[in-house]
Design a protein around this motif. Structure first.
Motif, mmCIF file in Angstrom:
data_model
loop_
_atom_site.group_PDB
_atom_site.id
_atom_site.type_symbol
_atom_site.label_atom_id
_atom_site.label_comp_id
_atom_site.label_asym_id
_atom_site.label_seq_id
_atom_site.Cartn_x
_atom_site.Cartn_y
_atom_site.Cartn_z
ATOM 1 N N GLY A 325 0.616 -1.053 0.040
ATOM 2 C CA GLY A 325 0.092 -0.147 0.048
ATOM 3 C C GLY A 325 0.778 1.350 -0.092
ATOM 4 N N ILE A 326 1.957 1.077 0.158
ATOM 5 C CA ILE A 326 3.104 2.260 0.051
ATOM 6 C C ILE A 326 3.037 2.937 -1.354
ATOM 7 C CG2 ILE A 326 5.448 2.968 0.553
ATOM 8 C CD1 ILE A 326 5.556 1.025 3.146
ATOM 9 N N ILE A 327 3.020 1.967 -2.165
ATOM 10 C CA ILE A 327 3.318 2.320 -3.466
ATOM 11 C C ILE A 327 2.274 3.496 -4.025
ATOM 12 C CG2 ILE A 327 3.451 1.543 -6.105
ATOM 13 C CD1 ILE A 327 4.313 -1.144 -4.720
ATOM 14 N N PRO A 328 0.950 3.330 -3.984
ATOM 15 C CA PRO A 328 0.048 4.388 -4.293
ATOM 16 C C PRO A 328 0.126 5.423 -3.335
ATOM 17 C CG PRO A 328 -1.274 2.522 -3.453
ATOM 18 C CD PRO A 328 0.218 1.866 -3.471
ATOM 19 N N ALA A 329 0.494 5.172 -1.962
ATOM 20 C CA ALA A 329 0.297 6.156 -1.001
ATOM 21 C C ALA A 329 1.472 7.162 -1.527
ATOM 22 C CB ALA A 329 0.733 5.588 0.448
ATOM 23 N N LEU A 330 2.633 6.753 -1.586
ATOM 24 C CA LEU A 330 3.881 7.619 -2.338
ATOM 25 C C LEU A 330 3.394 8.605 -3.506
ATOM 26 C CD1 LEU A 330 6.976 5.528 -1.796
ATOM 27 C CD2 LEU A 330 6.146 7.477 -0.327
ATOM 28 N N GLU A 331 2.568 7.931 -4.408
ATOM 29 C CA GLU A 331 2.001 8.775 -5.381
ATOM 30 C C GLU A 331 1.110 9.799 -5.058
ATOM 31 O OE1 GLU A 331 2.460 8.946 -8.907
ATOM 32 O OE2 GLU A 331 4.237 7.940 -8.209
ATOM 33 N N LYS A 332 0.150 9.404 -3.960
ATOM 34 C CA LYS A 332 -0.594 10.575 -3.357
ATOM 35 C C LYS A 332 0.030 11.616 -2.576
ATOM 36 C CE LYS A 332 -4.674 11.107 -0.263
ATOM 37 N NZ LYS A 332 -5.389 10.296 0.372
ATOM 38 N N LEU A 333 1.218 11.148 -2.030
ATOM 39 C CA LEU A 333 1.855 12.195 -1.156
ATOM 40 C C LEU A 333 2.785 13.093 -2.135
ATOM 41 C CD1 LEU A 333 3.373 13.044 1.369
ATOM 42 C CD2 LEU A 333 4.837 11.362 0.982
ATOM 43 N N LYS A 334 3.293 12.529 -3.490
ATOM 44 C CA LYS A 334 3.797 13.202 -4.412
ATOM 45 C C LYS A 334 2.887 14.458 -5.007
ATOM 46 C CE LYS A 334 6.612 12.319 -8.892
ATOM 47 N NZ LYS A 334 7.030 11.411 -9.534
ATOM 48 N N ASN A 335 1.890 13.986 -5.317
ATOM 49 C CA ASN A 335 0.796 14.954 -5.672
ATOM 50 C C ASN A 335 0.395 16.134 -4.688
ATOM 51 O OD1 ASN A 335 0.684 13.775 -8.337
ATOM 52 N ND2 ASN A 335 -0.753 12.252 -7.471
ATOM 53 N N GLY A 336 0.530 15.837 -3.420
ATOM 54 C CA GLY A 336 0.465 16.869 -2.436
ATOM 55 C C GLY A 336 -0.830 16.476 -1.368
ATOM 56 N N VAL A 337 -0.342 16.565 -0.292
ATOM 57 C CA VAL A 337 -1.414 16.398 0.903
ATOM 58 C C VAL A 337 -1.149 17.731 1.760
ATOM 59 C CG1 VAL A 337 -1.292 14.063 0.765
ATOM 60 C CG2 VAL A 337 0.215 15.022 2.423
ATOM 61 N N SER A 338 -2.383 17.874 2.671
ATOM 62 C CA SER A 338 -2.275 19.209 3.417
ATOM 63 C C SER A 338 -2.321 18.965 4.887
ATOM 64 C CB SER A 338 -3.229 20.026 3.021
ATOM 65 O OG SER A 338 -3.373 21.357 3.770
ATOM 66 N N CYS A 339 -1.275 19.159 5.562
ATOM 67 C CA CYS A 339 -1.350 19.068 7.201
ATOM 68 C C CYS A 339 -1.669 17.897 7.701
ATOM 69 C CB CYS A 339 -2.388 20.119 7.487
ATOM 70 S SG CYS A 339 -1.961 20.704 9.449
ATOM 71 N N VAL A 340 -1.156 16.763 6.743
ATOM 72 C CA VAL A 340 -1.524 15.248 7.060
ATOM 73 C C VAL A 340 -0.434 14.349 6.974
ATOM 74 C CG1 VAL A 340 -2.534 14.465 5.175
ATOM 75 C CG2 VAL A 340 -3.435 13.492 7.177
ATOM 76 N N LYS A 341 -0.014 13.348 7.748
ATOM 77 C CA LYS A 341 0.974 12.638 7.590
ATOM 78 C C LYS A 341 0.400 11.041 6.853
ATOM 79 C CE LYS A 341 5.666 11.418 8.459
ATOM 80 N NZ LYS A 341 6.952 12.117 8.548
ATOM 81 N N LEU A 342 0.851 10.544 6.097
ATOM 82 C CA LEU A 342 0.467 9.454 5.518
ATOM 83 C C LEU A 342 1.120 8.117 6.153
ATOM 84 C CD1 LEU A 342 0.206 9.873 1.702
ATOM 85 C CD2 LEU A 342 -1.554 10.179 3.428
ATOM 86 N N VAL A 343 0.764 7.320 6.647
ATOM 87 C CA VAL A 343 1.262 6.158 7.591
ATOM 88 C C VAL A 343 0.748 4.660 7.006
ATOM 89 C CG1 VAL A 343 1.248 5.299 9.989
ATOM 90 C CG2 VAL A 343 1.289 7.710 9.531
ATOM 91 N N ALA A 344 1.734 3.948 6.847
ATOM 92 C CA ALA A 344 1.371 2.434 6.559
ATOM 93 C C ALA A 344 1.776 1.278 7.585
ATOM 94 C CB ALA A 344 2.470 2.061 5.321
ATOM 95 N N HIS A 345 1.208 0.309 7.467
ATOM 96 C CA HIS A 345 1.364 -0.870 8.556
ATOM 97 C C HIS A 345 1.863 -1.931 7.800
ATOM 98 C CE1 HIS A 345 -2.580 1.111 10.496
ATOM 99 N NE2 HIS A 345 -1.424 1.754 10.852
ATOM 100 N N PRO A 346 3.471 -1.970 8.006
ATOM 101 C CA PRO A 346 4.030 -3.252 7.414
ATOM 102 C C PRO A 346 3.613 -4.746 7.879
ATOM 103 C CG PRO A 346 5.657 -1.513 8.351
ATOM 104 C CD PRO A 346 4.373 -1.087 8.790
ATOM 105 N N GLN A 347 2.969 -4.675 9.090
ATOM 106 C CA GLN A 347 2.824 -6.024 9.436
ATOM 107 C C GLN A 347 1.390 -6.576 8.945
ATOM 108 O OE1 GLN A 347 4.708 -7.918 11.510
ATOM 109 N NE2 GLN A 347 6.020 -5.810 11.855
ATOM 110 N N GLU A 348 0.818 -5.882 8.100
ATOM 111 C CA GLU A 348 -0.378 -6.177 7.359
ATOM 112 C C GLU A 348 0.104 -6.907 5.968
ATOM 113 O OE1 GLU A 348 -2.859 -2.907 6.485
ATOM 114 O OE2 GLU A 348 -3.439 -2.377 8.541
ATOM 115 N N SER A 349 1.251 -6.928 5.617
ATOM 116 C CA SER A 349 1.682 -7.737 4.526
ATOM 117 C C SER A 349 2.020 -9.248 5.101
ATOM 118 C CB SER A 349 3.150 -7.103 3.952
ATOM 119 O OG SER A 349 2.797 -5.996 3.285
ATOM 120 N N THR A 350 1.391 -10.101 4.305
ATOM 121 C CA THR A 350 1.943 -11.738 4.838
ATOM 122 C C THR A 350 2.362 -12.408 3.778
ATOM 123 O OG1 THR A 350 -0.592 -11.980 4.145
ATOM 124 C CG2 THR A 350 -0.461 -11.433 6.182
#
Length: 350
Positions: A325-350
């Motif tokens: 899920g980090i892959i599309p999230a980085l695209e979202k971050l690249k396009n710009g977010v405002s006053c928020v931090k995107l966070v991922a959960h590595p343990q969800e990968s199995t």
């Protein structure tokens, strides 16, 4: 467990691919961390897009780590297995990066997460805080880039030391800008002026800004407004955007003898440069030998600062899907977010 899931950047300018990495063994003064939350940063997509900072591929990126202590290295006494902690990863040292399920951290540049703070909230803190802290408070000995040379706000002699002195934080709504505002408030600066989208004004005032100006205003108007507010000379400017227009505005605002820290390489018009005004590109890694003293001092007080509310985490938006899920999230971050931090959960990968 002999291996773990990790997200790899396959080559320079390449794609991210899910794979496996070995389990790491903590050495003296180190801890093995089971990563529950990892914060995403502009550096993560910039490394992929621009091919910067990394030479050895495949690479594991990620800088902000929050999780639990899995194993202690020799001599570690500050933590026990199961403690909730946060730490900053190290770019280029893949056993210490965040886009994987386990990573190593140093005992002295980690901190316990206080009760009431989630892993997600904790994962918003390390890089932004370290970037602001090194730029503002390093003692200057062998510093990379530069420093404003202030007395650290979290040390007794630094709290409130700069009461009544004005300061400007350009682009205060991002992670680095928010950290800078909170540290400078702790240092006593007043007025504490920032620029941001006005939709974020009330939140930034809660963090410590006394004045929030619309970042969309032309530089000439911002200059005039800041001059009206700051009656005393401005000797410290913190540019958390680092664009040519913000760096040139910040440099224009500086008084003789002043210093500007910027999050991007120098973009000040050479024609403006004078010997008695300094500007530099800030470098955040507190695990480097020349930054380790400051990092240990900061992380030694961090739990208390979070408990008292002197430092607050960013607003969180969770990116679903584990490491992938980090892959599309980085695209979202690249396009710009405002006053928020995107966070991922590595343990969800199995």
């Amino acid at each position: 467990m002999s291996d773990q899931k990790a997200l790899y950047l396959t080559e320079k300018h390449g794609a991210f691919v899910l794979g496996t990495a070995p389990m790491y063994k903590p050495g003296p003064g180190e801890i093995l961390i089971r990563i529950e939350s990892t914060g995403l940063n502009p550096a993560d997509w910039a490394i992929q897009t621009y091919g910067m900072l990394i030479e050895k591929y495949p690479a594991i990126l990620g800088i902000d780590i929050a999780g639990t202590v899995e194993e202690l290295g020799e001599g570690v006494t500050r933590y026990k297995k199961g403690d909730r902690i946060l730490t900053k990863g190290t770019i280029g040292k893949y056993e210490r990066t965040a886009f994987q399920q386990y990573a190593l951290g140093y005992e002295d540049t980690s901190a316990k997460i206080p009760e009431g703070l989630s892993f997600d909230q904790a994962a918003t803190i390390p890089l932004g805080l370290c970037t602001a802290a090194v730029a503002l408070y390093h003692d200057g000995v062998n510093v990379i880039g530069g420093t404003c040379g202030l007395t650290p706000a979290w040390e007794d002699e630094g709290r409130g030391k700069y009461e009544g002195r004005p300061v400007v934080v350009l682009s205060g709504a991002g992670s680095v800008g928010q950290a800078a505002i909170q540290l400078l408030k702790l240092s006593g600066f007043n007025p504490l002026i920032t620029t941001a989208s006005l939709s974020n004004a009330e939140y930034l005032k809660q963090l410590g800004a006394t004045h929030v100006l619309d970042r969309k205003l032309p530089s000439e108007e911002l200059y005039k407004e800041i001059r009206k507010i700051a009656s005393k000379p401005l000797t410290t400017v913190f540019d958390a955007a680092g664009f040519p227009e913000t760096q040139n505005l910040g440099y224009d605002l500086l008084a003789s003898g002043g210093t500007m820290a910027a999050v991007r390489p120098d973009a000040v018009n050479p024609d403006k440069k004078v010997d008695d005004k300094k500007s530099f590109f800030m470098y955040a890694d507190v695990t480097l030998p020349q930054n380790r003293k400051l990092g240990a001092s900061l992380f030694g007080k961090l739990t208390e600062l979070l408990e008292t509310g002197d430092l607050k985490p960013n607003h969180v938006e969770v990116a679903p899907g584990g490491l992938e899920g980090i892959i599309p999230a980085l695209e979202k971050l690249k396009n710009g977010v405002s006053c928020v931090k995107l966070v991922a959960h590595p343990q969800e990968s199995t």
